[in-house]
Write an enzyme that holds these catalytic residues in place. Structure first.
Site, PDB file in Angstrom:
ATOM      1  N   CYS A 156       0.773  -1.165   0.117  1.00  0.00           N
ATOM      2  CA  CYS A 156      -0.192   0.059  -0.134  1.00  0.00           C
ATOM      3  C   CYS A 156       0.760   1.316  -0.064  1.00  0.00           C
ATOM      4  O   CYS A 156       1.798   1.198   0.794  1.00  0.00           O
ATOM      5  CB  CYS A 156      -0.613  -0.060   1.087  1.00  0.00           C
ATOM      6  SG  CYS A 156      -2.056   1.455   1.217  1.00  0.00           S
ATOM      7  N   HIS A 202      -9.005  -3.670  -2.262  1.00  0.00           N
ATOM      8  CA  HIS A 202      -7.958  -2.680  -1.369  1.00  0.00           C
ATOM      9  C   HIS A 202      -8.552  -1.304  -1.680  1.00  0.00           C
ATOM     10  O   HIS A 202      -8.598  -0.610  -0.260  1.00  0.00           O
ATOM     11  CB  HIS A 202      -6.529  -2.629  -2.042  1.00  0.00           C
ATOM     12  CG  HIS A 202      -5.479  -2.083  -1.374  1.00  0.00           C
ATOM     13  ND1 HIS A 202      -4.434  -2.707  -0.651  1.00  0.00           N
ATOM     14  CD2 HIS A 202      -5.308  -0.887  -1.434  1.00  0.00           C
ATOM     15  CE1 HIS A 202      -3.807  -1.605  -0.112  1.00  0.00           C
ATOM     16  NE2 HIS A 202      -4.108  -0.653  -0.581  1.00  0.00           N
ATOM     17  N   GLU A 203      -8.661  -0.638  -2.646  1.00  0.00           N
ATOM     18  CA  GLU A 203      -8.992   0.740  -2.809  1.00  0.00           C
ATOM     19  C   GLU A 203     -10.334   0.884  -2.067  1.00  0.00           C
ATOM     20  O   GLU A 203     -10.581   1.969  -1.498  1.00  0.00           O
ATOM     21  CB  GLU A 203      -9.333   1.109  -4.325  1.00  0.00           C
ATOM     22  CG  GLU A 203      -7.852   1.032  -5.065  1.00  0.00           C
ATOM     23  CD  GLU A 203      -6.805   1.640  -4.170  1.00  0.00           C
ATOM     24  OE1 GLU A 203      -6.901   2.639  -3.434  1.00  0.00           O
ATOM     25  OE2 GLU A 203      -5.544   1.245  -4.339  1.00  0.00           O
ATOM     26  N   HIS A 244      -9.876   1.338   1.531  1.00  0.00           N
ATOM     27  CA  HIS A 244      -9.603   2.588   1.900  1.00  0.00           C
ATOM     28  C   HIS A 244     -10.734   3.393   2.237  1.00  0.00           C
ATOM     29  O   HIS A 244     -10.568   4.426   3.269  1.00  0.00           O
ATOM     30  CB  HIS A 244      -8.738   3.135   0.906  1.00  0.00           C
ATOM     31  CG  HIS A 244      -7.277   2.947   0.889  1.00  0.00           C
ATOM     32  ND1 HIS A 244      -6.443   3.118   2.158  1.00  0.00           N
ATOM     33  CD2 HIS A 244      -6.517   2.162  -0.030  1.00  0.00           C
ATOM     34  CE1 HIS A 244      -5.145   2.718   1.946  1.00  0.00           C
ATOM     35  NE2 HIS A 244      -5.230   2.181   0.639  1.00  0.00           N
TER      36      HIS A 244
END
Length: 209
Positions: A128, A170-171, A174
């Site tokens: 990341c 993953h995004e 976030h």
């Protein structure tokens, strides 16, 4: 409206994000300004972001800056809070496991729940930009579907496999205040933070504190 891409095609209900990738990414990047990356510990990374409600020039400019910042940091995906902006939007320029390039932006993403029979876990390494120089194995489904909106507010559905599926998950994480290290065991998280402490980022970051 600021200058925007022409609307991308929808095929089978999914956004076609594999066409004219070089031209689209370059256009965003050349209009944008590189911003420093926030790192773990910055409060904006640890809370759910606000929904995008205005699909205007400011959003278009933000997306341009995100593409510029992502390229400068040599990333494959970037969420708005990684450059300090409290909005639910991420951009990506990521290959899948077949080497096919995907480029796009998603506002207000929601990760679809897949039937258990459609989930095959991939335990590849993950890193990341907000946890620079650290990597850890993290099992994630090797297929992902994200529903959201494009930069004009149109509904879109993005699907990905392999590495690109990992990027989409993953995004989206976030924008709900979760870093990949939050999914690790305490020992693995501690090791990732040690790697970050001992490493030197190759891009500009925002100091904490």
């Amino acid at each position: 409206m600021a200058q925007q891409d022409t609307d991308q095609r929808i095929d089978g209900g999914f956004l076609v994000d594999t066409e004219n990738c070089e031209e689209r990414e370059r256009a965003h990047r050349e209009r944008g300004t590189v911003r420093p990356i926030t790192v773990v510990g910055n409060p904006v990374l640890h809370r759910e972001c606000r929904d995008v409600t205005e699909f205007d020039d400011r959003l278009a400019a933000l997306i341009d800056d995100m593409f510029a910042s992502q390229r400068a940091a040599e990333g494959v995906g970037l969420a708005a809070n990684q450059i300090g902006v409290d909005l639910k939007v991420f951009v990506y320029d990521c290959p899948d496991d077949e080497g096919v390039r995907h480029v796009g932006a998603v506002c207000n993403p929601v990760l679809a729940e897949l039937p258990a029979g459609d989930r095959v876990l991939d335990d590849s390494n993950e890193g990341c930009l907000s946890v620079p120089t650290a990597y850890a194995e993290l099992p994630r489904p090797d297929y992902a579907v994200v529903r959201g909106q494009d930069a004009r507010g149109n509904p879109i559905v993005v699907q990905g496999t392999g590495y690109f599926a990992r990027c989409l998950q993953h995004e989206t994480d976030h924008l709900y205040g979760r870093l990949y290290i939050d999914r690790l065991s305490k020992r693995e998280r501690k090791e990732a933070l040690r790697m970050m402490e001992e490493g030197t980022p190759r891009y500009e970051t925002v100091p904490n504190g």
